[in-house]
Write an enzyme that holds these catalytic residues in place. Structure first.
Site, PDB file in Angstrom:
ATOM      1  N   HIS A  97     -29.997  14.914  -3.846  1.00  0.00           N
ATOM      2  CA  HIS A  97     -30.762  14.618  -5.172  1.00  0.00           C
ATOM      3  C   HIS A  97     -30.661  15.666  -6.451  1.00  0.00           C
ATOM      4  CE1 HIS A  97     -33.749  11.872  -2.785  1.00  0.00           C
ATOM      5  NE2 HIS A  97     -32.321  11.323  -2.493  1.00  0.00           N
ATOM      6  N   SER A 126     -27.997   7.635  -3.559  1.00  0.00           N
ATOM      7  CA  SER A 126     -29.179   8.236  -4.437  1.00  0.00           C
ATOM      8  C   SER A 126     -28.562   9.594  -5.128  1.00  0.00           C
ATOM      9  CB  SER A 126     -30.202   8.841  -3.428  1.00  0.00           C
ATOM     10  OG  SER A 126     -29.723   9.619  -2.414  1.00  0.00           O
TER      11      SER A 126
END
EC number: 3.4.21.105
Length: 276
Positions: free
Chosen positions: A254, A201
């Site tokens: 992230h 991610s």
């Protein structure tokens, strides 16, 4: 003649050409591997590029469909090949995109067979000072996923964004984005949660930031991400930060990944402008 841009989808190319025709600018489409849009009158290049940037920002705007109706080209007359599912996957993904997807799947299967802990002992961010020279660990944490939903979500975005970058900007660019974002997002995440984390991610968020900003600042790059999707990415970060869904998220990765992607896109688009 001057090539303005290329589109993977011929219908999208036709929509832009039709709209520019209503503005008094004549463009032509040449079909090669993609739909290349050409301008005969190079004195109108700046105007066309400005309109292209607006078009890429919202290609679904009703004015573009209205232009196609006005020009009578809602059916472009082009014949499109029909691809089976896996052929469509191959059409968008280059070799680096595929290698990463296969590696993630192999590691995921190994984790199901051997257990998460066993695989993490080999691939996780260095969890002991004696491991700091096992350099692969600074990158291989991105290969590990802890649920089917986790890997499916990340690989879908990787294929969509990474494939676009590789097809338009080359395998080297995708490799650089992947390595830098994996390294820096992993570093930030281990500061938040320690070394026991994994997932692609951080790289995916880097690609989101890169594709969006590069498309905004350099439409000729041929890549873009709709603003609604980047807004979704930001909402997802906020939701993860405040634990709104009760899910364990690598929030540090992230945020760091997104920042890396935006920074790289800013530099690359600046360099692209200097070359013009």
């Amino acid at each position: 003649m001057l090539m303005i841009t290329s589109f993977a989808n011929p219908r999208v190319a036709q929509a832009f050409v039709d709209y520019m025709a209503t503005q008094g600018v004549i463009l032509t489409i040449q079909q090669h591997n993609q739909s290349d849009v050409w301008l005969a009158d190079e004195s109108q290049a700046e105007r066309v590029r400005a309109e292209l940037a607006r078009f890429l920002g919202n290609p679904a705007d009703p004015r573009y469909l209205a232009a196609s109706w006005q020009s009578g080209h809602t059916d472009s007359g082009l014949h499109y090949r029909r691809y089976p599912f896996f052929a469509a996957l191959r059409e968008r993904a280059g070799p680096v995109t595929w290698v990463m997807m296969i590696a993630c799947v192999v590691v995921f299967i190994a984790m199901q067979i051997l257990g998460d802990q066993e695989v993490m002992l080999w691939l996780a961010w260095p969890f002991d000072p004696t491991l700091k020279f096992e350099f692969w660990r600074y990158f291989t944490h991105a290969l590990m996923h802890f649920s089917l939903m986790h890997i499916l979500f990340n690989l879908l975005w990787w294929w969509y964004l990474g494939g676009a970058v590789e097809k338009r900007l080359g395998s080297g660019k995708l490799i650089v984005i992947t390595l830098i974002s994996a390294l820096l997002s992993g570093y930030v995440q281990q500061k938040f949660s320690g070394p026991w984390f994994g997932g692609l991610s951080g790289v995916v968020y880097a690609l989101m930031g890169y594709v969006w900003l590069r498309g905004e600042r350099d439409p000729q790059s041929g890549i873009y991400l709709q603003r609604g999707l980047i807004i979704f990415a930001l909402i997802w970060i906020v939701a993860g930060w405040f634990d709104l869904f009760g899910m364990s998220m690598a929030n540090g990765a992230h945020i760091a990944g997104l920042a890396v992607g935006l920074a790289m896109a800013f530099v690359d688009s600046l360099n692209a402008r200097k070359r013009k």
